[in-house]
Design an enzyme around this catalytic site. Sequence first.
Site, PDB file in Angstrom:
ATOM      1  CE  LYS A 142      29.357  -0.721  17.041  1.00 51.52           C
ATOM      2  NZ  LYS A 142      29.521  -0.787  15.589  1.00 51.52           N
ATOM      3  N   GLY A 199      21.624   5.425  10.050  1.00 52.67           N
ATOM      4  CA  GLY A 199      22.187   4.351   9.225  1.00 52.67           C
ATOM      5  C   GLY A 199      21.114   3.680   8.404  1.00 52.67           C
ATOM      6  CD  GLN A 202      19.879  -5.740   7.064  1.00 53.98           C
ATOM      7  OE1 GLN A 202      20.745  -5.053   6.492  1.00 53.98           O
ATOM      8  NE2 GLN A 202      19.870  -7.036   7.008  1.00 53.98           N
ATOM      9  N   GLY A 203      19.506  -1.828  10.028  1.00 56.74           N
ATOM     10  CA  GLY A 203      20.192  -1.600  11.300  1.00 56.74           C
ATOM     11  C   GLY A 203      19.259  -0.923  12.308  1.00 56.74           C
ATOM     12  N   GLY A 204      18.575   0.122  11.869  1.00 54.13           N
ATOM     13  CA  GLY A 204      17.668   0.856  12.760  1.00 54.13           C
ATOM     14  C   GLY A 204      16.561  -0.046  13.286  1.00 54.13           C
ATOM     15  CD  GLU A 223      18.632  10.453   9.106  1.00 58.37           C
ATOM     16  OE1 GLU A 223      19.601  11.162   9.360  1.00 58.37           O
ATOM     17  OE2 GLU A 223      18.521   9.790   8.055  1.00 58.37           O
ATOM     18  CB  CYS A 260      19.836  10.891   5.174  1.00 60.10           C
ATOM     19  SG  CYS A 260      20.548  12.265   6.055  1.00 60.10           S
ATOM     20  CD  GLU A 350      18.340   5.609   1.740  1.00 61.69           C
ATOM     21  OE1 GLU A 350      18.103   4.858   2.690  1.00 61.69           O
ATOM     22  OE2 GLU A 350      18.973   6.673   1.873  1.00 61.69           O
TER      23      GLU A 350
HETATM   24  P1  NAP Z   1      24.383   0.338   9.173  1.00 63.93           P
HETATM   25  O1  NAP Z   1      24.730  -0.975   8.574  1.00 63.93           O
HETATM   26  O2  NAP Z   1      22.981   0.554   9.532  1.00 63.93           O
HETATM   27  O3  NAP Z   1      25.325   0.488  10.452  1.00 63.93           O
HETATM   28  C1  NAP Z   1      25.298   1.658  11.289  1.00 63.93           C
HETATM   29  C2  NAP Z   1      25.781   1.280  12.678  1.00 63.93           C
HETATM   30  O4  NAP Z   1      24.801   0.439  13.302  1.00 63.93           O
HETATM   31  C3  NAP Z   1      27.085   0.499  12.686  1.00 63.93           C
HETATM   32  O5  NAP Z   1      27.816   0.873  13.839  1.00 63.93           O
HETATM   33  C4  NAP Z   1      26.632  -0.920  12.809  1.00 63.93           C
HETATM   34  O6  NAP Z   1      27.563  -1.743  13.444  1.00 63.93           O
HETATM   35  C5  NAP Z   1      25.393  -0.794  13.691  1.00 63.93           C
HETATM   36  N1  NAP Z   1      24.459  -1.885  13.444  1.00 63.93           N
HETATM   37  C6  NAP Z   1      23.872  -2.191  12.261  1.00 63.93           C
HETATM   38  N2  NAP Z   1      23.051  -3.252  12.413  1.00 63.93           N
HETATM   39  C7  NAP Z   1      23.124  -3.606  13.718  1.00 63.93           C
HETATM   40  C8  NAP Z   1      22.513  -4.625  14.484  1.00 63.93           C
HETATM   41  N3  NAP Z   1      21.672  -5.501  13.946  1.00 63.93           N
HETATM   42  N4  NAP Z   1      22.808  -4.699  15.802  1.00 63.93           N
HETATM   43  C9  NAP Z   1      23.682  -3.825  16.374  1.00 63.93           C
HETATM   44  N5  NAP Z   1      24.302  -2.850  15.684  1.00 63.93           N
HETATM   45  C10 NAP Z   1      24.023  -2.732  14.376  1.00 63.93           C
HETATM   46  O7  NAP Z   1      24.806   1.525   8.237  1.00 63.93           O
HETATM   47  P2  NAP Z   1      26.161   1.841   7.459  1.00 63.93           P
HETATM   48  O8  NAP Z   1      27.259   0.897   7.723  1.00 63.93           O
HETATM   49  O9  NAP Z   1      26.410   3.255   7.765  1.00 63.93           O
HETATM   50  O10 NAP Z   1      25.751   1.781   5.938  1.00 63.93           O
HETATM   51  C11 NAP Z   1      25.081   0.703   5.357  1.00 63.93           C
HETATM   52  C12 NAP Z   1      23.880   1.235   4.594  1.00 63.93           C
HETATM   53  O11 NAP Z   1      23.103   2.099   5.441  1.00 63.93           O
HETATM   54  C13 NAP Z   1      24.172   2.101   3.401  1.00 63.93           C
HETATM   55  O12 NAP Z   1      24.464   1.383   2.251  1.00 63.93           O
HETATM   56  C14 NAP Z   1      22.913   2.904   3.289  1.00 63.93           C
HETATM   57  O13 NAP Z   1      21.946   2.201   2.588  1.00 63.93           O
HETATM   58  C15 NAP Z   1      22.450   3.084   4.690  1.00 63.93           C
HETATM   59  N6  NAP Z   1      22.725   4.414   5.265  1.00 63.93           N
HETATM   60  C16 NAP Z   1      21.726   5.304   5.287  1.00 63.93           C
HETATM   61  C17 NAP Z   1      21.933   6.556   5.827  1.00 63.93           C
HETATM   62  C18 NAP Z   1      20.844   7.556   5.885  1.00 63.93           C
HETATM   63  O14 NAP Z   1      21.115   8.658   6.304  1.00 63.93           O
HETATM   64  N7  NAP Z   1      19.633   7.235   5.543  1.00 63.93           N
HETATM   65  C19 NAP Z   1      23.168   6.908   6.358  1.00 63.93           C
HETATM   66  C20 NAP Z   1      24.196   5.965   6.333  1.00 63.93           C
HETATM   67  C21 NAP Z   1      23.938   4.720   5.787  1.00 63.93           C
HETATM   68  P3  NAP Z   1      28.568  -2.622  12.575  1.00 63.93           P
HETATM   69  O15 NAP Z   1      28.848  -1.928  11.299  1.00 63.93           O
HETATM   70  O16 NAP Z   1      29.754  -2.736  13.453  1.00 63.93           O
HETATM   71  O17 NAP Z   1      27.859  -3.912  12.348  1.00 63.93           O
END
Ligand code: NAP
Length: 482
Positions: A142, A199, A202-204, A223, A260, A350
């Site tokens: 994806k 990511g 919340q997403g994880g 992660e 990260c 974070e």
């Molecule tokens: P993200 O919002 O977690 O999104 C990452 C991927 O997961 C995207 O493809 C997103 O799809 C998908 N996703 C997220 N929530 C989902 C859900 N509920 N159901 C299905 N798919 C989902 O991360 P991001 O866009 O990379 O960045 C946002 C925040 O993540 C940053 O501000 C930062 O805080 C954090 N982040 C942390 C790290 C780390 O290494 N710790 C790395 C990157 C980002 P869609 O975008 O298409 O919704």
Amino acid sequence: MQIDQIMQQSASAFEAYKQVKPAQRAAFLEAIAAEIEKQREILVQTAGEETNLPAARLNGEITRTTTQLQLFANLIKEGSWVDAVIDTAKPDSTPAKPDIRRMLLPVGPVVVFGASNFPFAFSTAGGDTASVLAAGATVVIKGHPAHPRTSLLAFTAMQQAISKTNMPEFTVQHVADAGITLGKELVLHPLTTGVGFTGSLQGGKALMGYASQRETPIPVFAEMSSINPVVFFPDALKSQAPQLAQTFAASITLGMGQFCTNPGLLIALESEALENFLHLLGAAIASSVPQKMLHTGIQQAYVKGRAHMLSQEAVTLVGETEKPVGEEAWPALVRSTGTAFLANQVLKEELFGPYSLVVTCKDKAELIAVLKSLKGQLTTTVIGTETDTAQWQDVIALQSTLAGRIILNQPPTGVEVCSAMVHGGPFPATSDQRFTSVGTSAIKRWVRPVCFQNFPDSLLPDALKKDNPQGIWRMVDNQFSR
Ligand code: NAP
């Protein structure tokens, strides 16, 4: 195309791909690396347009991506990673012991979510995908919506490699979506056997939630969130403040803090030496150059989160760059006390970006309490002289329980891709602290142990056959041999 069709194709491709011999699989990984290398210029240009990352960083990331693919190719050519164990039959023992042989085998179709902050090394042809393909599993990627054209170009390079090495057509597939619908469907699909994600917390957690709701739950290797605490011990602060200030200012602002392993929390005992160090570190941060972040969403989250942190009680600014007129994010170093930190959960969260919080502790007991109050981390760092490390062994031992990687006298940014690397840690750093997402051990996420009882050589995989055709290291009747 419907997700069901994509997953059916992945499952059929898996039946063929899992039979492909390790040498051919390795050639496929090498072909992906070669195709990516051929497309380097256009990949760097496109990713630059989509992510605001500079060409030097993107070039370095492409090299990291091809190096990772080669590392996995070498691993599977050598072959011992399958962890073959052979316990031969003992028909004369009482009761008679059957012949039992075990090895690691691929799980099935895996879904990989591209990461926003690594358009190459943790995205389409990145480490998660390389480890899945090395394991002998198929992958549905994806792509991250922040760099859709880059993702598609990398996927096209992978398709070239599929056709050049005659791999099953649907070994690698790619979907794009600017919302959560397709990602959710992929995780929920009954043919999906595992998920790789980098990511937000919340997403994880959302993906872990979908996986656990399925009729057949599957593992999600996510992660997510880490503030990477660094403890500065007194003798080091007294003797090395100028170098430490330069090193840590560079680490905090590297890539606009979008790593990260960004050092988001600095901990030390109150002292004059600490004040001198903070003066130097604050000045170094203030002289750094603001840059645009990866995408508007990340930029807005940083600006909002930074203001939220600064609005907390007993949090003050140590140094920041001038607020830019454009859309750049501006780095900041803030400070608070051990007492305030212990009382406020917000300070432990974070903040993704060029930001770090210094926590000053009044004594050793408070410093230990601060460390004990932390959740799981990817890294933790010890900054200390030999005098410090001799004197603070109990604190260093405590630090080693917090994270997957403990570092001595180096900043946490910079994750070497090698066999010994652990890029993982207790929740919420990752969803499963027994695994790493960087380094060759990352392959272990996509396999399961299977033992064959009473099987003749003709029906066994090569790794378990009597004559050991690959010549790999195995444990045979409790002795390593090859
Ligand atoms: P993200 O919002 O977690 O999104 C990452 C991927 O997961 C995207 O493809 C997103 O799809 C998908 N996703 C997220 N929530 C989902 C859900 N509920 N159901 C299905 N798919 C989902 O991360 P991001 O866009 O990379 O960045 C946002 C925040 O993540 C940053 O501000 C930062 O805080 C954090 N982040 C942390 C790290 C780390 O290494 N710790 C790395 C990157 C980002 P869609 O975008 O298409 O919704």
